[in-house]
Scaffold this motif. Structure first.
Motif, PDB file in Angstrom:
ATOM      1  N   MET A 111       0.851  -1.158   0.000  1.00 54.03           N
ATOM      2  CA  MET A 111       0.000   0.000   0.000  1.00 54.03           C
ATOM      3  C   MET A 111       0.899   1.223   0.000  1.00 54.03           C
ATOM      4  SD  MET A 111      -3.383   1.127   1.633  1.00 54.03           S
ATOM      5  CE  MET A 111      -3.913  -0.242   0.713  1.00 54.03           C
ATOM      6  N   ARG A 112       0.596   2.154  -0.882  1.00 55.16           N
ATOM      7  CA  ARG A 112       1.358   3.399  -0.973  1.00 55.16           C
ATOM      8  C   ARG A 112       0.449   4.584  -0.705  1.00 55.16           C
ATOM      9  NH1 ARG A 112       6.356   2.601  -3.263  1.00 55.16           N
ATOM     10  NH2 ARG A 112       6.619   0.560  -4.215  1.00 55.16           N
ATOM     11  N   ILE A 113       0.961   5.541   0.006  1.00 57.09           N
ATOM     12  CA  ILE A 113       0.259   6.802   0.219  1.00 57.09           C
ATOM     13  C   ILE A 113       1.179   7.890  -0.299  1.00 57.09           C
ATOM     14  CG2 ILE A 113      -0.680   8.411   1.914  1.00 57.09           C
ATOM     15  CD1 ILE A 113      -1.356   5.977   3.661  1.00 57.09           C
ATOM     16  N   ASN A 114       0.687   8.649  -1.281  1.00 56.09           N
ATOM     17  CA  ASN A 114       1.498   9.674  -1.949  1.00 56.09           C
ATOM     18  C   ASN A 114       2.802   9.087  -2.476  1.00 56.09           C
ATOM     19  OD1 ASN A 114      -0.439  11.656  -1.455  1.00 56.09           O
ATOM     20  ND2 ASN A 114       0.475  12.195   0.501  1.00 56.09           N
ATOM     21  N   GLY A 115       2.734   7.855  -2.989  1.00 56.78           N
ATOM     22  CA  GLY A 115       3.896   7.204  -3.579  1.00 56.78           C
ATOM     23  C   GLY A 115       4.852   6.546  -2.603  1.00 56.78           C
ATOM     24  N   VAL A 116       4.589   6.661  -1.299  1.00 59.55           N
ATOM     25  CA  VAL A 116       5.480   6.100  -0.276  1.00 59.55           C
ATOM     26  C   VAL A 116       4.889   4.789   0.244  1.00 59.55           C
ATOM     27  CG1 VAL A 116       6.516   6.499   1.989  1.00 59.55           C
ATOM     28  CG2 VAL A 116       6.248   8.400   0.400  1.00 59.55           C
ATOM     29  N   LEU A 117       5.673   3.706   0.220  1.00 61.34           N
ATOM     30  CA  LEU A 117       5.228   2.425   0.748  1.00 61.34           C
ATOM     31  C   LEU A 117       5.028   2.537   2.255  1.00 61.34           C
ATOM     32  CD1 LEU A 117       4.647  -0.585   0.172  1.00 61.34           C
ATOM     33  CD2 LEU A 117       7.042  -1.017   0.717  1.00 61.34           C
ATOM     34  N   VAL A 118       3.802   2.308   2.718  1.00 60.93           N
ATOM     35  CA  VAL A 118       3.510   2.432   4.145  1.00 60.93           C
ATOM     36  C   VAL A 118       3.059   1.110   4.763  1.00 60.93           C
ATOM     37  CG1 VAL A 118       2.989   4.895   4.064  1.00 60.93           C
ATOM     38  CG2 VAL A 118       1.157   3.242   3.702  1.00 60.93           C
ATOM     39  N   ALA A 119       2.608   0.166   3.951  1.00 56.03           N
ATOM     40  CA  ALA A 119       2.153  -1.124   4.481  1.00 56.03           C
ATOM     41  C   ALA A 119       2.036  -2.126   3.353  1.00 56.03           C
ATOM     42  CB  ALA A 119       0.802  -0.959   5.170  1.00 56.03           C
ATOM     43  N   ARG A 120       2.111  -3.379   3.714  1.00 58.73           N
ATOM     44  CA  ARG A 120       1.918  -4.465   2.752  1.00 58.73           C
ATOM     45  C   ARG A 120       0.601  -5.164   3.074  1.00 58.73           C
ATOM     46  NH1 ARG A 120       6.438  -4.968  -0.151  1.00 58.73           N
ATOM     47  NH2 ARG A 120       8.379  -4.326   0.770  1.00 58.73           N
ATOM     48  N   LEU A 121      -0.112  -5.534   2.030  1.00 57.26           N
ATOM     49  CA  LEU A 121      -1.376  -6.232   2.208  1.00 57.26           C
ATOM     50  C   LEU A 121      -1.105  -7.641   2.707  1.00 57.26           C
ATOM     51  CD1 LEU A 121      -4.436  -6.102   1.821  1.00 57.26           C
ATOM     52  CD2 LEU A 121      -4.075  -7.028  -0.465  1.00 57.26           C
ATOM     53  N   LEU A 122      -1.775  -8.020   3.757  1.00 51.41           N
ATOM     54  CA  LEU A 122      -1.625  -9.365   4.306  1.00 51.41           C
ATOM     55  C   LEU A 122      -2.628 -10.290   3.627  1.00 51.41           C
ATOM     56  CD1 LEU A 122      -1.451  -8.377   8.074  1.00 51.41           C
ATOM     57  CD2 LEU A 122       0.448  -8.754   6.498  1.00 51.41           C
ATOM     58  N   ARG A 123      -2.174 -11.395   3.114  1.00 48.64           N
ATOM     59  CA  ARG A 123      -3.071 -12.348   2.451  1.00 48.64           C
ATOM     60  C   ARG A 123      -3.737 -13.281   3.460  1.00 48.64           C
ATOM     61  NH1 ARG A 123      -2.596 -10.869  -2.439  1.00 48.64           N
ATOM     62  NH2 ARG A 123      -0.643 -10.502  -3.504  1.00 48.64           N
ATOM     63  N   ARG A 124      -3.055 -13.584   4.559  1.00 51.28           N
ATOM     64  CA  ARG A 124      -3.579 -14.501   5.567  1.00 51.28           C
ATOM     65  C   ARG A 124      -3.324 -13.940   6.960  1.00 51.28           C
ATOM     66  NH1 ARG A 124      -5.730 -18.666   3.454  1.00 51.28           N
ATOM     67  NH2 ARG A 124      -5.090 -19.357   1.414  1.00 51.28           N
ATOM     68  N   GLY A 125      -4.236 -14.227   7.870  1.00 51.89           N
ATOM     69  CA  GLY A 125      -4.093 -13.824   9.259  1.00 51.89           C
ATOM     70  C   GLY A 125      -3.159 -14.768   9.997  1.00 51.89           C
ATOM     71  N   ARG A 126      -2.925 -14.517  11.262  1.00 52.78           N
ATOM     72  CA  ARG A 126      -1.967 -15.343  12.019  1.00 52.78           C
ATOM     73  C   ARG A 126      -2.422 -16.784  12.192  1.00 52.78           C
ATOM     74  NH1 ARG A 126      -3.071 -14.238  18.140  1.00 52.78           N
ATOM     75  NH2 ARG A 126      -5.095 -13.278  17.930  1.00 52.78           N
ATOM     76  N   LYS A 127      -3.727 -17.052  12.002  1.00 53.23           N
ATOM     77  CA  LYS A 127      -4.230 -18.426  12.085  1.00 53.23           C
ATOM     78  C   LYS A 127      -4.344 -19.071  10.707  1.00 53.23           C
ATOM     79  CE  LYS A 127      -6.561 -17.966  16.476  1.00 53.23           C
ATOM     80  NZ  LYS A 127      -7.788 -18.204  17.221  1.00 53.23           N
ATOM     81  N   GLY A 128      -3.812 -18.400   9.684  1.00 50.85           N
ATOM     82  CA  GLY A 128      -3.780 -18.964   8.346  1.00 50.85           C
ATOM     83  C   GLY A 128      -5.029 -18.741   7.509  1.00 50.85           C
ATOM     84  N   ARG A 129      -6.007 -18.041   8.048  1.00 52.86           N
ATOM     85  CA  ARG A 129      -7.236 -17.783   7.294  1.00 52.86           C
ATOM     86  C   ARG A 129      -7.037 -16.630   6.314  1.00 52.86           C
ATOM     87  NH1 ARG A 129     -10.701 -18.521  12.623  1.00 52.86           N
ATOM     88  NH2 ARG A 129      -9.495 -16.681  13.115  1.00 52.86           N
ATOM     89  N   ALA A 130      -7.673 -16.741   5.152  1.00 50.46           N
ATOM     90  CA  ALA A 130      -7.584 -15.685   4.136  1.00 50.46           C
ATOM     91  C   ALA A 130      -8.221 -14.398   4.669  1.00 50.46           C
ATOM     92  CB  ALA A 130      -8.283 -16.122   2.868  1.00 50.46           C
ATOM     93  N   LEU A 131      -7.581 -13.261   4.390  1.00 49.48           N
ATOM     94  CA  LEU A 131      -8.101 -11.959   4.791  1.00 49.48           C
ATOM     95  C   LEU A 131      -8.691 -11.249   3.579  1.00 49.48           C
ATOM     96  CD1 LEU A 131      -5.157 -10.695   7.023  1.00 49.48           C
ATOM     97  CD2 LEU A 131      -7.394 -11.489   7.799  1.00 49.48           C
ATOM     98  N   PRO A 132      -9.722 -10.448   3.800  1.00 44.04           N
ATOM     99  CA  PRO A 132     -10.257  -9.674   2.681  1.00 44.04           C
ATOM    100  C   PRO A 132      -9.255  -8.607   2.267  1.00 44.04           C
ATOM    101  CG  PRO A 132     -11.243  -8.959   4.741  1.00 44.04           C
ATOM    102  CD  PRO A 132     -10.399 -10.162   5.060  1.00 44.04           C
ATOM    103  N   ALA A 133      -9.401  -8.105   1.078  1.00 50.29           N
ATOM    104  CA  ALA A 133      -8.518  -7.034   0.603  1.00 50.29           C
ATOM    105  C   ALA A 133      -9.363  -5.946  -0.028  1.00 50.29           C
ATOM    106  CB  ALA A 133      -7.523  -7.581  -0.410  1.00 50.29           C
ATOM    107  N   TRP A 134      -9.048  -4.715   0.276  1.00 55.00           N
ATOM    108  CA  TRP A 134      -9.735  -3.565  -0.292  1.00 55.00           C
ATOM    109  C   TRP A 134      -8.948  -3.127  -1.514  1.00 55.00           C
ATOM    110  CZ3 TRP A 134      -8.633   1.954  -0.063  1.00 55.00           C
ATOM    111  CH2 TRP A 134      -9.720   2.738  -0.469  1.00 55.00           C
TER     112      TRP A 134
END
Length: 66
Positions: free
Chosen positions: A1-24
């Motif tokens: 995820m970038r805000i004003n071109g700066v990387l601020v976070a990475r989208l997590l595909r799975r939670g700590r229990k291995g379940r798929a997370l939604p993505a916006w």
């Protein structure tokens, strides 16, 4: 995820229990009273990366760690 071109976070595909997370995937500017909730101290938090912006009226508390 970038805000004003700066990387601020990475989208997590799975939670700590291995379940798929939604993505916006709607990339746009925030409008009106919208907030993009993202922790600067907990990179694996469940945040707006997963559910999108939130209205100011939807926020019921602010948590701050000391």
């Amino acid at each position: 995820m970038r805000i004003n071109g700066v990387l601020v976070a990475r989208l997590l595909r799975r939670g700590r229990k291995g379940r798929a997370l939604p993505a916006w995937h709607t990339y746009r500017r925030l409008v009106g009273d919208e907030l993009f909730l993202l922790s600067s101290t907990k990179p694996k938090s469940f945040s707006s990366r997963h559910f999108g912006p939130e209205s100011v009226d939807g926020v019921i508390a602010r948590m701050q760690l000391f």
